[in-house]
Design a protein around this motif. Structure first.
Motif, PDB file in Angstrom:
ATOM      1  N   ALA A  72     -10.783  38.825  23.769  1.00  0.00           N
ATOM      2  CA  ALA A  72     -10.148  39.025  22.244  1.00  0.00           C
ATOM      3  C   ALA A  72      -8.833  38.004  22.316  1.00  0.00           C
ATOM      4  N   ASP A  73      -8.337  37.836  23.536  1.00  0.00           N
ATOM      5  CA  ASP A  73      -6.861  37.249  23.391  1.00  0.00           C
ATOM      6  C   ASP A  73      -6.955  35.717  24.180  1.00  0.00           C
ATOM      7  N   THR A  74      -8.142  35.206  24.172  1.00  0.00           N
ATOM      8  CA  THR A  74      -7.999  33.875  24.705  1.00  0.00           C
ATOM      9  C   THR A  74      -7.579  32.715  23.763  1.00  0.00           C
ATOM     10  N   SER A  75      -7.758  32.924  22.537  1.00  0.00           N
ATOM     11  CA  SER A  75      -7.266  32.203  21.590  1.00  0.00           C
ATOM     12  C   SER A  75      -5.617  32.154  21.323  1.00  0.00           C
ATOM     13  N   LEU A  76      -5.248  33.574  21.363  1.00  0.00           N
ATOM     14  CA  LEU A  76      -3.603  33.898  21.476  1.00  0.00           C
ATOM     15  C   LEU A  76      -3.167  33.224  22.636  1.00  0.00           C
ATOM     16  N   LEU A  77      -3.785  33.173  23.735  1.00  0.00           N
ATOM     17  CA  LEU A  77      -3.206  32.752  24.970  1.00  0.00           C
ATOM     18  C   LEU A  77      -2.893  31.061  24.719  1.00  0.00           C
ATOM     19  N   GLN A  78      -3.728  30.392  23.957  1.00  0.00           N
ATOM     20  CA  GLN A  78      -3.437  28.919  23.821  1.00  0.00           C
ATOM     21  C   GLN A  78      -2.328  28.678  22.822  1.00  0.00           C
ATOM     22  N   SER A  79      -2.261  29.375  21.830  1.00  0.00           N
ATOM     23  CA  SER A  79      -1.159  29.196  20.890  1.00  0.00           C
ATOM     24  C   SER A  79       0.394  29.708  21.670  1.00  0.00           C
ATOM     25  N   ASN A  80       0.204  30.541  22.329  1.00  0.00           N
ATOM     26  CA  ASN A  80       1.461  30.901  23.325  1.00  0.00           C
ATOM     27  C   ASN A  80       1.775  29.651  24.145  1.00  0.00           C
ATOM     28  N   ILE A  81       0.789  29.185  24.859  1.00  0.00           N
ATOM     29  CA  ILE A  81       1.202  28.105  25.946  1.00  0.00           C
ATOM     30  C   ILE A  81       2.082  26.880  25.258  1.00  0.00           C
ATOM     31  N   LEU A  82       1.544  26.533  23.602  1.00  0.00           N
ATOM     32  CA  LEU A  82       2.256  25.415  23.322  1.00  0.00           C
ATOM     33  C   LEU A  82       3.645  25.966  22.663  1.00  0.00           C
ATOM     34  N   LYS A  83       3.780  27.237  22.542  1.00  0.00           N
ATOM     35  CA  LYS A  83       5.201  27.864  21.900  1.00  0.00           C
ATOM     36  C   LYS A  83       6.031  27.897  23.327  1.00  0.00           C
ATOM     37  N   SER A  84       5.539  28.543  24.189  1.00  0.00           N
ATOM     38  CA  SER A  84       6.570  28.733  25.566  1.00  0.00           C
ATOM     39  C   SER A  84       6.898  27.617  26.546  1.00  0.00           C
ATOM     40  N   HIS A  85       5.855  26.536  26.458  1.00  0.00           N
ATOM     41  CA  HIS A  85       6.142  25.226  26.991  1.00  0.00           C
ATOM     42  C   HIS A  85       6.985  24.340  26.097  1.00  0.00           C
ATOM     43  N   SER A  86       7.390  24.416  25.066  1.00  0.00           N
ATOM     44  CA  SER A  86       8.185  23.646  24.296  1.00  0.00           C
ATOM     45  C   SER A  86       9.681  23.928  24.472  1.00  0.00           C
ATOM     46  N   VAL A  87      10.062  23.365  25.699  1.00  0.00           N
ATOM     47  CA  VAL A  87      11.229  23.551  26.049  1.00  0.00           C
ATOM     48  C   VAL A  87      12.048  22.297  26.288  1.00  0.00           C
ATOM     49  N   GLY A  88      11.745  21.223  25.669  1.00  0.00           N
ATOM     50  CA  GLY A  88      12.099  19.790  25.962  1.00  0.00           C
ATOM     51  C   GLY A  88      13.834  19.838  25.126  1.00  0.00           C
ATOM     52  N   VAL A  89      14.593  19.025  25.742  1.00  0.00           N
ATOM     53  CA  VAL A  89      16.103  18.824  25.168  1.00  0.00           C
ATOM     54  C   VAL A  89      16.335  17.399  24.961  1.00  0.00           C
ATOM     55  N   GLY A  90      17.300  16.851  24.382  1.00  0.00           N
ATOM     56  CA  GLY A  90      17.784  15.579  24.166  1.00  0.00           C
ATOM     57  C   GLY A  90      17.329  14.982  22.882  1.00  0.00           C
ATOM     58  N   ASN A  91      17.404  13.804  22.616  1.00  0.00           N
ATOM     59  CA  ASN A  91      17.185  13.152  21.682  1.00  0.00           C
ATOM     60  C   ASN A  91      15.660  12.791  21.460  1.00  0.00           C
ATOM     61  N   PRO A  92      15.051  12.739  20.172  1.00  0.00           N
ATOM     62  CA  PRO A  92      13.664  12.527  20.143  1.00  0.00           C
ATOM     63  C   PRO A  92      13.294  11.348  20.779  1.00  0.00           C
ATOM     64  N   ILE A  93      12.250  11.221  21.446  1.00  0.00           N
ATOM     65  CA  ILE A  93      11.718   9.684  22.134  1.00  0.00           C
ATOM     66  C   ILE A  93      11.267   8.784  20.586  1.00  0.00           C
ATOM     67  N   PRO A  94      11.380   7.482  20.899  1.00  0.00           N
ATOM     68  CA  PRO A  94      11.029   6.660  19.661  1.00  0.00           C
ATOM     69  C   PRO A  94       9.415   7.161  19.077  1.00  0.00           C
ATOM     70  N   GLN A  95       9.586   6.856  18.087  1.00  0.00           N
ATOM     71  CA  GLN A  95       8.152   7.287  17.270  1.00  0.00           C
ATOM     72  C   GLN A  95       6.875   6.647  17.774  1.00  0.00           C
TER      73      GLN A  95
END
Length: 519
Positions: A72-95
């Motif tokens: 039942a949680d396999t889908s929630l697991l996948q959205s959680n990984i996108l949120k928890s792993h979004s830890v980048g810092v600094g300026n945006p890379i070129p488009q």
């Protein structure tokens, strides 16, 4: 837009990838690729229903790989990984770099080994086609277990989070989806992991570096030939016979280009019987130095193209009963050549700086500092200070990031490539190199002026004329940073190379070779 590229089934070259990013080619998924994608997606569904433990599908991530996740949680697991792993810092890379990440990720996933849903890939393609580019911070990847942080930011918009650039304006992704009547996706099992596992951050920087370094190498030969003419150097060291005795590909190629560029020059023939035995290395050894950098470029190009057509996911899904947790996400295969290419780019700057210094010394019939009224005027004394500063900065950037590794993920990921740093550093060096080349062009054109009325060859004269349309001959001191800025614009907007190419075609002169192209 006339041509089409078929993701997952066609071979993706660096040139085609850049064309898709520029809107010149449209990337699509054909029936064969869609069949493979759908089959892999259904195999993941089988894994979930069978409750067989497979990493990232029904287990936690990294050191949590032994933690089971309910069906039942396999889908929630996948959205959680996108949120928890979004830890980048600094300026945006070129488009453009972020767009290349999207393109290369589709190419990897469309091969049908990742369990991605067809609708998810179509949404990514929608971003590419509509030039709605996710905002990706420049720092935070260690280049193994995939470029986790940047790829997480890249795909947050799929679930309505993060930010995107639309028409160059940074906007919340959720608002942009609403404007286009799109709903955030609900990711299925394995999809989040498939999206963020991979080397696409490193790869995108490598693709753009291959293009930029290719242009820098071509300019190095052209500007070097102009400097040689200004210094009345000899073309004899470019004789094909001596390079056949040491037949490195890059060396032979550069020697041929220089010989061709100088063949028939009035300036060169005017001192054919002078008593100068040999030139300084920065002139005489251009084939060996520029050529060595070309060899490094060729190696980077070859490995980048392999990576462009590779599957860098983990685990790899062959079928529901055959999944392998491997290490195709590890960035080392690109990290090493990116570091090597950084040194190669820096060396182009080093030798260019030496030629600037040589032209300012007042040797070989040139006035000191390339001005007739030295004393009252400083002439071209100080621009070489800038090249000296830039080459030193480049040297400091040449320490190989791939020589270091910091364990992460509680030791589960105990060796990482740091290839993301390698890729970003290479572009910093190329940034500096472009300014160095602009300054050498300032020196070379001024030096050639003192050889009049003698003329060089058709290609070199066309380049000299192009420069003089933007920067006049120096008679008295002026604000030279403005000249440098104008020449930097000339070489980075493609005008300089275009002028050389047009003159070569017009006069039936061959200056390029397929092996050293990007298509």
């Amino acid at each position: 837009m006339n041509s089409k590229f078929h993701y997952g089934t066609d071979h993706l070259s660096i040139g085609i990838c850049l064309d898709i990013a520029a809107g010149k080619t449209k990337g699509v998924i054909n029936a064969d690729a869609e069949k493979a994608i759908l089959a892999s997606w259904r195999e993941v569904e089988k894994i979930v229903h069978a409750q067989k433990p497979v990493y990232g599908i029904n287990t936690g991530f990294g050191p949590l790989c032994d933690t089971r996740i309910s069906e039942a949680d396999t889908s929630l697991l996948q959205s959680n990984i996108l949120k928890s792993h979004s830890v980048g810092v600094g300026n945006p890379i070129p488009q453009e770099i972020a767009k290349l990440m999207l393109i290369t990720k589709v190419q990897a996933l469309a091969q049908g080994y990742s369990g991605i849903a067809p609708a998810t890939l179509q949404r990514v393609i929608w971003h590419i086609d509509n030039d709605i580019i996710p905002v990706v911070p420049e720092k935070g990847s260690v280049g193994a277990s995939g470029d986790l942080a940047p790829l997480s930011h890249l795909f947050l918009p799929l679930i309505g989070l993060g930010f995107v650039f639309e028409n160059g304006i940074k906007l919340p992704a959720g608002d942009v989806l609403k404007k286009h009547n799109l709903q955030p996706l609900i990711l299925g099992p394995k999809e989040g992991l498939a999206l963020i596992n991979g080397t696409q951050f490193i790869l995108a920087f490598a693709i753009k570096a291959v293009q930029r370094l290719d242009e820098a190498l071509n300019r190095a030969d052209l500007i070097g030939a102009m400097s040689l003419e200004g210094l009345m150097g000899s073309a004899r060291p470019f004789d094909a016979r001596i390079h056949a005795l040491r037949p490195f590909k890059g060396t032979r190629y550069v020697a041929d280009r220089l010989f061709t560029l100088l063949d028939g020059s009035e300036i060169n023939s005017s001192h054919a019987n002078c008593d100068r035995v040999q030139d300084p290395y920065s002139l005489r050894c251009m084939p060996q130095v520029h050529g060595a950098s070309r060899n490094a470029w060729l190696h980077l190009k070859e490995l980048t193209e392999i990576e462009l057509n590779s599957v860098t996911d983990n685990p790899v899904i062959f079928n529901a009963d055959d999944t392998i947790s491997g290490g195709n996400f590890h960035g080392q295969p690109l990290a090493l050549p990116l570091d090597y290419a950084t040194v190669a780019a820096a060396e182009l700057g080093n030798i260019a700086d030496r030629r600037c210094y040589l032209m300012s010394e007042g040797r070989y019939g040139l006035p000191k500092l390339l001005t007739l009224d030295a004393g009252l005027n400083s002439g071209l004394m100080i621009p070489q200070y800038t090249t000296a500063a830039l080459v030193t900065e480049n040297k400091s950037l040449c320490f190989p990031a791939s020589a270091d590794s910091v364990p992460t993920s509680l030791g589960q990921e105990d060796h990482v490539s740091m290839g993301s740093v390698s890729g970003r550093k290479l572009h910093q060096v190329i940034d500096n190199l472009e300014y160095i080349q602009a300054i050498e062009l300032l020196y070379a054109t001024q030096a050639m002026d003192f050889r009049r009325p003698l003329k060089s060859t058709l290609v070199i004269e066309a380049l000299h004329e192009k420069v003089r349309q933007h920067v006049p001959h120096i008679l008295d001191d002026r604000i030279f940073s403005e000249d440098i800025s104008n020449l930097h614009q000339l070489i980075t907007d493609g005008s300089f190379l275009a002028t050389a190419g047009d003159a070569a075609i017009k006069n039936n002169i061959k200056l390029s070779h397929d092996e050293f192209g990007i298509y």
